[in-house]
Design a protein around this motif. Structure first.
Motif, short mmCIF file in Angstrom:
data_model
loop_
_atom_site.label_atom_id
_atom_site.label_comp_id
_atom_site.label_asym_id
_atom_site.label_seq_id
_atom_site.Cartn_x
_atom_site.Cartn_y
_atom_site.Cartn_z
N GLU A 74 0.82 -1.21 0.00
CA GLU A 74 0.00 0.00 0.00
C GLU A 74 0.85 1.26 0.00
N ASP A 127 -0.03 5.71 -0.29
CA ASP A 127 -0.99 6.79 -0.45
C ASP A 127 -2.40 6.21 -0.37
N GLU A 128 -3.16 6.36 -1.42
CA GLU A 128 -4.55 5.88 -1.39
C GLU A 128 -4.76 4.66 -2.28
N GLN A 129 -3.67 3.90 -2.52
CA GLN A 129 -3.77 2.71 -3.36
C GLN A 129 -3.30 1.48 -2.59
N SER A 130 -4.02 0.39 -2.77
CA SER A 130 -3.63 -0.89 -2.20
C SER A 130 -3.59 -1.94 -3.30
N HIS A 179 -6.78 -4.38 -6.86
CA HIS A 179 -6.25 -3.02 -6.78
C HIS A 179 -7.37 -2.12 -6.27
N ASP A 186 -8.27 1.72 -5.28
CA ASP A 186 -7.88 3.12 -5.39
C ASP A 186 -8.94 3.93 -4.64
N ARG A 187 -8.61 4.33 -3.42
CA ARG A 187 -9.58 5.04 -2.59
C ARG A 187 -9.84 6.45 -3.10
N LYS A 188 -8.88 7.05 -3.76
CA LYS A 188 -9.08 8.40 -4.31
C LYS A 188 -10.12 8.37 -5.43
N GLU A 189 -10.01 7.38 -6.32
CA GLU A 189 -10.95 7.25 -7.44
C GLU A 189 -12.17 6.41 -7.07
N THR A 225 -12.37 3.08 -6.73
CA THR A 225 -12.49 1.94 -7.63
C THR A 225 -11.82 0.71 -7.04
#
Length: 189
Positions: A43, A45-48, A64, A66-69, A71
């Motif tokens: 992980e 930033d805002e991706q795992s 994957h 993506d908390r920012k987007e 998705t």
């Protein structure tokens, strides 16, 4: 609707410029390996990136997030060892329960995408290929590999796995985009 289409087109162009797409997989039975140390959550930033073993198979389900987007995308990931380097071969995750849920008018075609991978117990690095460099190499006819040109600037490799392995082994260092390396620390549970 136009905004959504424009955003999807932009995302497609960005992915094509930083990836290598292939009709066939990079792995073969003798080059595919499985490393349990990849399993887990990586992980930043805002991706795992969450790797899970698929039943008794020797590949991974990669989720994957993506908390920012906002998705979540599932992929099938195969680890490939070529020489001293490891690569991940990504393909869209297929839910076999939805096999008959397809659109005859607009069918989907799955392709493979590759990235070099380096990892240890603490960190995972994904190093993607530079689509522009690949395009120039193909246009200059420096590499002899089967491909099709899609649109004005995109390429899809159509070579068989063994030829893809030779291509990646020979040109890998030259075609990787080290400036876009994704470095992900492992999340300890």
């Amino acid at each position: 609707m136009k905004k959504q289409f424009g955003l999807l087109a932009l995302i497609g162009v960005l992915f094509f410029s930083s990836c290598i797409y292939s009709l066939h997989p990079l792995y073969t039975k003798d080059t595919q390996v499985f490393e349990a140390s990849l399993i887990g959550t990586w992980e930043k930033d805002e991706q795992s990136f969450i790797f899970k073993k698929v039943g008794k198979k020797d590949y991974y389900k990669l989720t994957h997030v993506d908390r920012k987007e906002d998705t979540v995308t599932d992929s099938e990931a195969h680890l490939v060892k070529l020489g001293n380097h490891y690569y991940l071969d990504f393909q869209r995750w297929t839910d076999y329960g939805d096999l008959f849920d397809f659109n005859v008018l607009a069918p989907r075609m799955d392709v493979h995408n590759f990235a070099r991978v380096v990892w240890n117990n603490d960190q995972l690095e994904l190093i993607f290929f530079d689509g522009d460099k690949i395009g120039k190499l193909l246009e200059q006819r420096r590499a002899r590999i089967d491909y099709e040109k899609v649109g004005m600037e995109e390429f899809v490799l159509t070579a068989q796995p063994e030829e893809l392995q030779e291509f990646v082994t020979k040109y890998g260092d030259e075609l990787l985009d080290f400036s876009e390396t994704l470095v992900l620390p492992k999340v300890l549970n």
